[in-house]
Scaffold this active site. Structure first.
Site, mmCIF file in Angstrom:
data_model
loop_
_atom_site.group_PDB
_atom_site.id
_atom_site.type_symbol
_atom_site.label_atom_id
_atom_site.label_comp_id
_atom_site.label_asym_id
_atom_site.label_seq_id
_atom_site.Cartn_x
_atom_site.Cartn_y
_atom_site.Cartn_z
ATOM 1 N N ASN A 32 0.844 -1.195 0.000
ATOM 2 C CA ASN A 32 0.000 0.000 0.000
ATOM 3 C C ASN A 32 0.879 1.245 0.000
ATOM 4 O O ASN A 32 1.227 1.800 1.044
ATOM 5 C CB ASN A 32 -0.940 -0.017 1.208
ATOM 6 C CG ASN A 32 -2.007 -1.068 1.037
ATOM 7 O OD1 ASN A 32 -2.939 -0.892 0.239
ATOM 8 N ND2 ASN A 32 -1.842 -2.190 1.722
ATOM 9 N N GLU A 33 1.220 1.664 -1.195
ATOM 10 C CA GLU A 33 2.136 2.781 -1.377
ATOM 11 C C GLU A 33 1.480 4.088 -0.937
ATOM 12 O O GLU A 33 0.250 4.145 -0.770
ATOM 13 C CB GLU A 33 2.539 2.870 -2.848
ATOM 14 C CG GLU A 33 3.269 1.648 -3.379
ATOM 15 C CD GLU A 33 4.679 1.485 -2.815
ATOM 16 O OE1 GLU A 33 4.981 2.006 -1.729
ATOM 17 O OE2 GLU A 33 5.490 0.802 -3.473
#
Ligand code: GLP
Length: 628
Positions: free
Chosen positions: A161-162
């Site tokens: 989850n950037e």
């Protein structure tokens, strides 16, 4: 019932447990999972574990395997869901998370195959939506995740989850951040080979887990850990969303805790025992934060910024300032091997014996030249017997394009001179063929790894020469653990220990330069440091060992801060240029490594800011405390 919160907890918005080492932390965590699994077994129920990849969970998985093998722990009632998978990689690909999990855990325990779930790396683009939806449904159908294990990426991501991932995001395909791809470049032998996409559980998926534990090891994670634990909740650091979970915890090792307020600025969170080190840290902090040289700090400065007890114990400011100023001043020495014939009472290194035998350990061949090239230069110039030990071949870092370049030149020579060059031309053709056969992401056959080792040796010899170090002063150990392994999953063996201990015994150094003590324990640098420490421990009692000084330097990790530095080696503008020229000879350095001269300049600026001499650049060292 409300319990009184400690001051540290006011800063830390997620409960954080600090262990001395990652192995102690992993053992405690594995013990917790064991208890959960066994309780559920007694109740005839399953346990759903959320699992992560990367180097971080490896010690935890190894401990689970040990518990299974040695203490009879069965995982037959365990169901697993992995966080993520690279999109585009087949399960057989050496870097696929599927294969990683098989090698690191599943192949060694008794979790039934049908209980194991990972997102597919090969799902067609038009089917991704349904695939992700089905993944979410499978988690729910299994009753939700009981215990979620997490690591943390340098961008603060959990799973993949950037930055920008929302709190409610679900399983989906994501484009990998540039930093994440750079961090994975070593695994894939070049950033260009790192997949651009991954399928990952969302932040919302992770937050649905009943219990969450995020692990982090090594100083490289210290900054992002502090941001996640103490910073605001933000999409920019997806791990910060864990602050909103009722049962999330960080389990970290000492180096990963260094940026937490209770460690970094302990006087803000409670009473401090003012050791010489803590005192130096506080004075340097006061000086650098308020941009006032150490000698100009006043009683008011101390009192107004949380340091009144330090002042009352060691003040007045004038005396405290002078004492710390002198300590800092005495760290500066252009004589890293000691100054022959000089009074060495206040010098970092003893004058005798002269010349010294200096053993410089470089985990991968280029590490020492990059990090302490100017010091090596100075030691050689000052007549010491220097030996740079390249511990591993580093061949996994050499891109295919370099091997291609070398083989193509060789082939051309072979074809041009024909007579007597048949074998070489044949070798070149074979190499070029093996490059084509394996493709960009395939594994290098042994012969290719060997060629890449030689290319790297060439680079390092070249760089060393630029520092006045002749070829005979370089030793290539090619430790077997590196040749047999891949990044993030190397395992040390007895042959590695034998080679390192043998070298120590042969050389009997007066001085050792070492790096890796604060690195991620699974990194090449940390494993190499461990080998040297073990070697020294096994030789303890021999007179030379007891007299040997060990200087710790930082490689890829954060540079040392002035309060930590025991020896600051000033670099003149000319020497810095010489170092930069040596670095330029190493084609396989990443752009970050090429910037090391800037890091050296920053250390010099920090010294200047404290009111010490204003040098062009500084290379810095910590003293290894015996038994630490
Ligand atoms: C990848 C994984 C994460 C992991 C991170 C850190 O991005 N998707 O789950 O936490 O790497 O990796 P490492 O543990 O090797 O530092």
């Amino acid at each position: 019932m409300t319990s009184r919160r400690s001051t540290a907890e006011i800063f830390e918005k997620i409960p954080t447990v600090i262990f001395e080492t990652s192995s102690a932390a992993a053992a405690a965590l594995a013990g917790e999972v064991k208890a959960l699994v066994e309780t559920r077994q007694k109740e005839g129920r399953q346990v759903v574990l959320g699992l992560a990849t990367g180097s971080t969970p490896v010690p935890f998985y190894r401990e689970l395997i040990r518990l299974h093998r040695e203490e009879g722990l069965s995982l037959r009632n365990v169901v697993t869901f992995n966080l993520d998978e690279y999109h585009g990689l087949a399960p057989t690909h050496p870097e696929s998370y599927f294969r990683f999990m098989r090698e690191q855990l599943f192949d060694h325990v008794d979790i039934p195959d049908e209980n194991i779930h990972l997102p597919s790396g090969l799902v067609a683009v038009e089917e991704i939506f349904d695939h992700c939806h089905a993944y979410e449904e499978m988690i729910d159908a299994a009753g939700g995740i009981d215990f979620q294990i997490l690591g943390i990426g340098r961008t603060g991501h959990i799973g993949f989850n950037e930055p920008g991932s929302s709190r409610d995001s679900l399983t989906r395909r994501i484009t990998l951040d540039r930093i994440t791809r750079q961090d994975a470049a070593g695994d894939f032998r070049g950033e260009e080979n790192v997949p651009r996409f991954a399928i990952t559980m969302g932040v919302g998926t992770i937050l649905r887990a009943r219990k969450i534990v995020l692990m982090a090891w090594g100083e490289g994670k210290a900054e992002v850990v502090a941001r996640a634990v103490e910073g605001v909740v933000t999409e920019a650091v997806s791990a910060s969303f864990l602050q909103e979970h009722g049962d999330a915890r960080f389990v970290i090792d000492a180096p990963a805790s260094r940026e937490l307020t209770r460690i970094k600025l302990p006087w803000l969170t409670g009473p401090v025992r003012w050791s010489p080190e803590e005192t130096r840290r506080a004075v340097c902090w006061l000086s650098s934060t308020f941009k006032r040289p150490v000698l100009k700090l006043t009683d008011e400065d101390y009192n107004e910024h949380g340091l009144s007890d330090l002042l009352s114990e060691q003040g007045p400011a004038y005396q405290l300032n002078i004492r710390i100023f002198n300590q800092l001043q005495h760290t500066i020495s252009g004589w890293p091997g000691g100054k022959p014939g000089a009074d060495d009472t206040f010098r970092p290194e003893r004058a005798k014996p002269y010349p010294k035998r200096c053993l410089i350990f470089s985990p991968e061949p280029q590490d020492a030249v990059v990090s302490i090239g100017a010091t090596i230069d100075r030691l050689v110039e000052q007549g010491h017997e220097v030996m740079v030990v390249c511990m591993t071949s580093g061949n996994l870092r050499v891109p295919d394009s370099e091997a291609d370049k070398f083989a193509s030149i060789l082939l051309e020579i072979g074809e041009t001179f024909a007579e007597g060059w048949g074998q070489q031309a044949e070798y070149a053709r074979m190499t070029l063929q093996s490059l084509t056969d394996k493709g960009a992401v395939g594994e290098d056959p042994a012969s290719l790894r060997q060629l890449k080792s030689l290319i790297l040796r060439g680079e390092v010899r070249d760089a060393a020469q630029a520092l006045g170090l002749s070829h005979e002063r370089l030793r290539f150990l090619d430790l077997p653990f590196y040749e047999k392994g891949r990044y993030r999953r190397f395992v040390l063996g007895s042959e590695d220990e034998r080679l390192v201990t043998g070298l120590l015994r042969e050389f009997m150094p007066h001085q050792i330069y070492l790096t890796g003590s604060a690195s991620d324990p699974s990194s090449v640098a940390a494993l190499c440091a461990k080998l040297v420490e073990q070697g020294l421990a096994s030789l303890q009692g021999e007179t030379w060992v007891d007299a040997c000084s060990v200087w710790l330097y930082r490689g890829r990790e954060k540079a040392l801060e002035p309060w930590q530095i025991a020896m600051a080696m000033p670099i003149s503008p000319m020497q810095l240029e010489r170092k930069a020229r040596a670095l330029a000879r190493c084609q396989s350095l990443t752009s970050m490594e090429q910037e090391v001269t800037r890091v050296n300049q920053m250390t010099a600026e920090q010294y200047d800011g404290l009111g010490l001499a204003n040098y062009e650049a500084i290379e810095s060292f910590q003293r290894r405390v015996v038994g630490s």
